[in-house]
Design an enzyme around this catalytic site. Sequence first.
Site, PDB file in Angstrom:
ATOM      1  N   GLU A   1       0.846  -1.208   0.000  1.00 25.40           N
ATOM      2  CA  GLU A   1       0.000   0.000   0.000  1.00 25.40           C
ATOM      3  C   GLU A   1       0.874   1.249   0.000  1.00 25.40           C
ATOM      4  O   GLU A   1       0.577   2.237  -0.669  1.00 25.40           O
ATOM      5  CB  GLU A   1      -0.949   0.006   1.201  1.00 25.40           C
ATOM      6  CG  GLU A   1      -2.012  -1.063   1.141  1.00 25.40           C
ATOM      7  CD  GLU A   1      -2.778  -1.066  -0.174  1.00 25.40           C
ATOM      8  OE1 GLU A   1      -3.196   0.006  -0.650  1.00 25.40           O
ATOM      9  OE2 GLU A   1      -2.944  -2.155  -0.756  1.00 25.40           O
TER      10      GLU A   1
ATOM     11  N   TRP B   1       1.740   1.984  -3.370  1.00 25.05           N
ATOM     12  CA  TRP B   1       0.770   2.752  -4.177  1.00 25.05           C
ATOM     13  C   TRP B   1       0.986   4.245  -3.982  1.00 25.05           C
ATOM     14  O   TRP B   1       0.849   5.047  -4.903  1.00 25.05           O
ATOM     15  CB  TRP B   1      -0.675   2.367  -3.816  1.00 25.05           C
ATOM     16  CG  TRP B   1      -1.113   1.138  -4.547  1.00 25.05           C
ATOM     17  CD1 TRP B   1      -1.137  -0.141  -4.058  1.00 25.05           C
ATOM     18  CD2 TRP B   1      -1.568   1.058  -5.915  1.00 25.05           C
ATOM     19  NE1 TRP B   1      -1.598  -1.006  -5.034  1.00 25.05           N
ATOM     20  CE2 TRP B   1      -1.876  -0.297  -6.176  1.00 25.05           C
ATOM     21  CE3 TRP B   1      -1.762   2.000  -6.929  1.00 25.05           C
ATOM     22  CZ2 TRP B   1      -2.355  -0.730  -7.420  1.00 25.05           C
ATOM     23  CZ3 TRP B   1      -2.240   1.564  -8.167  1.00 25.05           C
ATOM     24  CH2 TRP B   1      -2.528   0.211  -8.404  1.00 25.05           C
TER      25      TRP B   1
ATOM     26  N   TRP C   1     -19.465  13.606 -19.498  1.00 26.43           N
ATOM     27  CA  TRP C   1     -19.846  13.845 -18.099  1.00 26.43           C
ATOM     28  C   TRP C   1     -21.075  14.744 -18.058  1.00 26.43           C
ATOM     29  O   TRP C   1     -21.288  15.581 -18.935  1.00 26.43           O
ATOM     30  CB  TRP C   1     -18.706  14.541 -17.340  1.00 26.43           C
ATOM     31  CG  TRP C   1     -17.422  13.781 -17.305  1.00 26.43           C
ATOM     32  CD1 TRP C   1     -16.255  14.125 -17.913  1.00 26.43           C
ATOM     33  CD2 TRP C   1     -17.164  12.552 -16.611  1.00 26.43           C
ATOM     34  NE1 TRP C   1     -15.287  13.185 -17.646  1.00 26.43           N
ATOM     35  CE2 TRP C   1     -15.813  12.208 -16.845  1.00 26.43           C
ATOM     36  CE3 TRP C   1     -17.925  11.709 -15.820  1.00 26.43           C
ATOM     37  CZ2 TRP C   1     -15.217  11.062 -16.328  1.00 26.43           C
ATOM     38  CZ3 TRP C   1     -17.341  10.567 -15.296  1.00 26.43           C
ATOM     39  CH2 TRP C   1     -16.006  10.253 -15.546  1.00 26.43           C
TER      40      TRP C   1
ATOM     41  N   ASN D   1     -10.053   3.561   2.864  1.00 27.00           N
ATOM     42  CA  ASN D   1      -9.826   3.414   1.426  1.00 27.00           C
ATOM     43  C   ASN D   1     -11.024   2.769   0.724  1.00 27.00           C
ATOM     44  O   ASN D   1     -11.438   3.221  -0.352  1.00 27.00           O
ATOM     45  CB  ASN D   1      -8.565   2.576   1.190  1.00 27.00           C
ATOM     46  CG  ASN D   1      -8.214   2.494  -0.272  1.00 27.00           C
ATOM     47  OD1 ASN D   1      -8.004   3.504  -0.930  1.00 27.00           O
ATOM     48  ND2 ASN D   1      -8.185   1.285  -0.810  1.00 27.00           N
TER      49      ASN D   1
ATOM     50  N   TRP E   1     -14.748  13.285 -12.464  1.00 27.90           N
ATOM     51  CA  TRP E   1     -13.931  12.901 -11.311  1.00 27.90           C
ATOM     52  C   TRP E   1     -13.258  14.101 -10.677  1.00 27.90           C
ATOM     53  O   TRP E   1     -12.996  14.132  -9.477  1.00 27.90           O
ATOM     54  CB  TRP E   1     -12.910  11.832 -11.694  1.00 27.90           C
ATOM     55  CG  TRP E   1     -11.948  12.211 -12.810  1.00 27.90           C
ATOM     56  CD1 TRP E   1     -12.142  12.015 -14.140  1.00 27.90           C
ATOM     57  CD2 TRP E   1     -10.659  12.855 -12.694  1.00 27.90           C
ATOM     58  NE1 TRP E   1     -11.064  12.499 -14.859  1.00 27.90           N
ATOM     59  CE2 TRP E   1     -10.142  13.009 -13.996  1.00 27.90           C
ATOM     60  CE3 TRP E   1      -9.893  13.302 -11.625  1.00 27.90           C
ATOM     61  CZ2 TRP E   1      -8.884  13.600 -14.251  1.00 27.90           C
ATOM     62  CZ3 TRP E   1      -8.652  13.889 -11.872  1.00 27.90           C
ATOM     63  CH2 TRP E   1      -8.168  14.033 -13.168  1.00 27.90           C
TER      64      TRP E   1
ATOM     65  N   TRP F   1      -8.290   9.156  -7.898  1.00 26.55           N
ATOM     66  CA  TRP F   1      -9.517   9.513  -8.625  1.00 26.55           C
ATOM     67  C   TRP F   1      -9.423   9.034 -10.074  1.00 26.55           C
ATOM     68  O   TRP F   1     -10.385   8.517 -10.630  1.00 26.55           O
ATOM     69  CB  TRP F   1      -9.787  11.019  -8.547  1.00 26.55           C
ATOM     70  CG  TRP F   1     -10.551  11.344  -7.296  1.00 26.55           C
ATOM     71  CD1 TRP F   1     -10.046  11.777  -6.117  1.00 26.55           C
ATOM     72  CD2 TRP F   1     -11.969  11.195  -7.090  1.00 26.55           C
ATOM     73  NE1 TRP F   1     -11.046  11.906  -5.189  1.00 26.55           N
ATOM     74  CE2 TRP F   1     -12.239  11.572  -5.756  1.00 26.55           C
ATOM     75  CE3 TRP F   1     -13.035  10.781  -7.883  1.00 26.55           C
ATOM     76  CZ2 TRP F   1     -13.534  11.544  -5.216  1.00 26.55           C
ATOM     77  CZ3 TRP F   1     -14.326  10.764  -7.345  1.00 26.55           C
ATOM     78  CH2 TRP F   1     -14.565  11.133  -6.037  1.00 26.55           C
TER      79      TRP F   1
END
Length: 481
Positions: A282, A285, A313, A348, A366, A389
Amino acid sequence: MTLDHARPIIVWFRRELRLADHAALRAAAESGAPVLPLYVHDDETPNAWRSGGASRWWLHESLTALDASLDERGGKLVVRRGRTRDVLSALLEETNAGAVHATRSYEPFGTGGERDAAALCEDHGAAFRLHPGRVLFEPEDIVTKDGRPYRVFTPFWKACLKSDAPPAPKPVPHVKSFAKADSVPVGALGLLPSKPDWAGGLRETWRPGETAAQAALTAFIDDRMSAYADRRDDLFGATTSRLSPHLHFGEIGPAQVWHAMSHAVEASKGQARRSAETFLKELGWREFSYHLLHSFPGLPDTPLRPAFAQFPWRGDAAALSAWQRGQTGYPVVDAAMRQLWATGWMPNRARMIVASFLVKHLLLPWQEGEAWFWDTLVDADLANNAASWQWVAGCGADAAPYFRIFNPILQGRKFDPEGTYVRNWVPELAGLPAGGIHAPWEFSQSTLASAGIELGQTYPEPIVDHAAARARALRALEEIK
Ligand code: FAD
């Protein structure tokens, strides 16, 4: 270069708000010159990503804690406000400093500031030194065979693990003497909310500062780490480290966390070892997000997959506001958004659920979600927020495919099976049994009435139908294929 020991060294604290394992502070201390710790609050240099409200609250507390730690050692954090360039220039002039040491940034506005600072130092006959600390590996060292940045996480992380481990963390250095200069009080920066004071939940939930960050790491390793691999997706209860705001503000460095966790890997076996390894991944990431932002400075605004620039969108202010306020009629989404508003954080799994709901069920850009998170998260982080995102929206590097659409009811049932998370944050649904709490509209009128609920009055009806929203999202995706 030979150092003139009479000339002080400015340690420019940017977002590494700690004293231990701080390479810039250590280098300055080891030079033997008087050290001048500086924080510049720059609300003037153009920067589209100025700190949001929750981050400003944290920053106030973190700077206060840093100043207190320096005070214990006979120093003082010099706090100045204004354009970074002007402040550095004035301070170099006033103090005749021989050098400025700082930690390297990987954000577009940060790297611009470094170029300015380096030029200024040259004008003043001072050295400018950048030190590592915000990431585990320098982006220049982790590249594909043909020298490009990785865009897929697994080979990226493999390459990280194959390269030299980050140097072992160092303790707080001994500073022989501190230089002094005029400073404004942290309180004068206007970082705290005035009226209304919305920070009560933040104060109740968090303790910013280096000491608290170390305590959070130790508590996680001692009490929760061994179950991390299996429980990290639980929505209720403290199952993860909650280190993210501490890491964001550099109250603890990633290398400190990395080494503590690597020791835990060596010292454990079975499930605990698997958990420590999962945790390191993690952290990987986070690393990946930083390297991406460094290589693609447009990451916070522009989809990495160009086709998504044409995505149809919608604009829908009412839907956006319902999402922001936790009034969508989907209990798990609403619980998470209210937790965010009250505490500045959510797990998360909850972030993935609410982000997916915004971009897929509501078909809203987003960037709208990213901006709301930016303002409300205490850990709002340009790299992590933008990369995550984009990942959820399907337009990022190594992203979740857009056609994979979370069902918020099933997500709720899976990761909050007893409904505890929902009951805690959406108290108007507390009277419902666990079995159906994630889809209150499926209960009969009489069950709802006996739980004190009138849909549309005490709690909203779902603002979109799941199946219809899913079909609409897939149609939208077809348009850019
Ligand atoms: P732990 O599970 O204890 O993990 C330890 C550390 O690893 C974290 O503190 C964090 O630094 C890093 N980490 C863990 N998961 C991720 C991840 N998926 N991506 C990147 N780094 C990770 N994280 C932020 O720090 N700031 C943000 O602004 C942010 N925005 C996000 C937005 C969305 C839409 C999503 C889906 C995720 C976002 N994340 C963000 C990533 C992640 O949700 C948080 O880092 C994590 O929930 C923080 O809790 P923790 O410290 O208890 O994590």
